[in-house]
Design a protein around this motif. Sequence first.
Motif, PDB file in Angstrom:
ATOM      1  N   GLY A   9      15.640 -12.799  13.022  1.00 27.40           N
ATOM      2  CA  GLY A   9      16.402 -13.142  14.233  1.00 27.40           C
ATOM      3  C   GLY A   9      15.795 -14.575  14.649  1.00 27.40           C
ATOM      4  O   GLY A   9      14.503 -14.735  14.557  1.00 27.40           O
ATOM      5  N   THR A  24      16.031 -13.575  23.556  1.00 26.49           N
ATOM      6  CA  THR A  24      15.575 -12.463  22.620  1.00 26.49           C
ATOM      7  C   THR A  24      15.966 -12.641  21.173  1.00 26.49           C
ATOM      8  O   THR A  24      16.674 -13.709  20.773  1.00 26.49           O
ATOM      9  CB  THR A  24      16.806 -11.040  22.842  1.00 26.49           C
ATOM     10  N   ILE A  26      16.786 -10.216  18.888  1.00 28.31           N
ATOM     11  CA  ILE A  26      17.401  -8.941  18.373  1.00 28.31           C
ATOM     12  C   ILE A  26      18.418  -9.289  17.505  1.00 28.31           C
ATOM     13  O   ILE A  26      18.771  -8.515  16.644  1.00 28.31           O
ATOM     14  CB  ILE A  26      17.733  -8.000  19.707  1.00 28.31           C
ATOM     15  N   ASP A  27      19.168 -10.607  17.861  1.00 34.06           N
ATOM     16  CA  ASP A  27      20.351 -10.619  16.775  1.00 34.06           C
ATOM     17  C   ASP A  27      20.019 -10.899  15.564  1.00 34.06           C
ATOM     18  O   ASP A  27      19.736 -12.498  15.206  1.00 34.06           O
ATOM     19  CB  ASP A  27      21.346 -11.686  17.275  1.00 34.06           C
ATOM     20  N   LYS A  28      19.638 -10.208  14.544  1.00 32.50           N
ATOM     21  CA  LYS A  28      18.838 -10.390  13.213  1.00 32.50           C
ATOM     22  C   LYS A  28      20.022 -10.511  12.081  1.00 32.50           C
ATOM     23  O   LYS A  28      21.195  -9.819  12.063  1.00 32.50           O
ATOM     24  CB  LYS A  28      17.896  -9.453  12.917  1.00 32.50           C
ATOM     25  N   ASP A  53      10.789 -14.722  11.755  1.00 38.05           N
ATOM     26  CA  ASP A  53      11.540 -13.623  12.616  1.00 38.05           C
ATOM     27  C   ASP A  53      11.066 -13.880  13.948  1.00 38.05           C
ATOM     28  O   ASP A  53       9.607 -13.709  14.164  1.00 38.05           O
ATOM     29  CB  ASP A  53      11.389 -12.382  11.978  1.00 38.05           C
ATOM     30  N   HIS A  61       7.447  -5.497  22.227  1.00 44.70           N
ATOM     31  CA  HIS A  61       7.459  -5.676  20.854  1.00 44.70           C
ATOM     32  C   HIS A  61       6.725  -6.531  20.244  1.00 44.70           C
ATOM     33  O   HIS A  61       5.847  -7.273  20.544  1.00 44.70           O
ATOM     34  CB  HIS A  61       9.016  -6.310  20.876  1.00 44.70           C
ATOM     35  N   GLY A  93      18.895  -4.685  15.090  1.00 46.47           N
ATOM     36  CA  GLY A  93      17.538  -5.520  15.496  1.00 46.47           C
ATOM     37  C   GLY A  93      16.625  -5.191  14.339  1.00 46.47           C
ATOM     38  O   GLY A  93      15.396  -5.773  14.530  1.00 46.47           O
ATOM     39  N   GLU A  94      16.884  -4.412  13.244  1.00 46.31           N
ATOM     40  CA  GLU A  94      16.128  -4.199  12.073  1.00 46.31           C
ATOM     41  C   GLU A  94      15.800  -5.332  11.359  1.00 46.31           C
ATOM     42  O   GLU A  94      16.729  -5.998  10.575  1.00 46.31           O
ATOM     43  CB  GLU A  94      16.580  -2.949  11.534  1.00 46.31           C
ATOM     44  N   THR A 131      17.864  -4.460  26.621  1.00 49.12           N
ATOM     45  CA  THR A 131      18.216  -5.458  25.568  1.00 49.12           C
ATOM     46  C   THR A 131      19.085  -4.883  24.518  1.00 49.12           C
ATOM     47  O   THR A 131      20.068  -5.457  24.126  1.00 49.12           O
ATOM     48  CB  THR A 131      17.107  -6.350  25.153  1.00 49.12           C
ATOM     49  N   PHE A 132      18.652  -3.749  23.689  1.00 52.14           N
ATOM     50  CA  PHE A 132      19.498  -3.204  22.813  1.00 52.14           C
ATOM     51  C   PHE A 132      20.993  -2.829  23.301  1.00 52.14           C
ATOM     52  O   PHE A 132      21.745  -3.130  22.610  1.00 52.14           O
ATOM     53  CB  PHE A 132      18.757  -2.113  22.252  1.00 52.14           C
ATOM     54  N   HIS A 135      23.024  -5.775  23.631  1.00 54.65           N
ATOM     55  CA  HIS A 135      23.439  -6.593  22.507  1.00 54.65           C
ATOM     56  C   HIS A 135      24.433  -5.653  21.678  1.00 54.65           C
ATOM     57  O   HIS A 135      25.114  -6.409  21.125  1.00 54.65           O
ATOM     58  CB  HIS A 135      22.020  -6.524  21.572  1.00 54.65           C
TER      59      HIS A 135
END
Length: 222
Positions: A9, A24, A26-28, A53, A61, A93-94, A131-132, A135
């Motif tokens: 991300g 953020t 999180i957008d990976k 990343d 986090h 976001g993994e 945030t999750f 997203h």
Amino acid sequence: MKLLSVNLGRPRAVSYTDQAEGLTGIDKRPADGPVRVAAPGPKGTGGSGLAGDAVCDRRHHGGDDQAVYAVAREDLDDWEHELGRTLANGMFGENLTTLGVDVSGARIGERWRVGRAVVLEVTCGRIPCRTFQGHLGESRWVKRFTHKGAPGAYLRVIEPGEIRAGDPVEIVHRPDHDVTVALQFRASTTERELLPRLLPAGEALHPESLAAARKYVEQQRS
């Protein structure tokens, strides 16, 4: 068991995070080639275990005990069916999207060899946040994700190296206790009475989870 993708991300400004600068990672998205994996340093200063990343909110986090986040493609497929929408690899976001790995059923302290060199150790489940939810854009997402009880797993880096999509995943150590990621997640969220059951995992647990379990036991004794 293998990696379907290794996801990275970049920092992005959004309206749904309380990170100081509104950023953020999180957008990976899946990486095209090999990615270096190494321990990033303590939580608060260390970010992601994957080179390239972004971890923007280091209060909650990143760091050595949350260096890598893995989600099973099977769980994404299950959510696709429930939500009625496509979920690309990396959408949760993994860092690692796996196939054939029981990620949420993994035991705390379980070790995975990924590719030729990298060894990772399971520490805890992922706690959903604002945030999750922003997203994903799904109403009541935090509650729904928590109820499902399949949070994916955070891992620490035991042996660094490079990984890439298509690499095999092999379980090289499985502890003899029964403390799974799913159990740890339930104990940390909706079923606090389960916290004492986490203690057999010992120091393999994320330090915050271990401290919470010990505190709970002490309070019950007093």
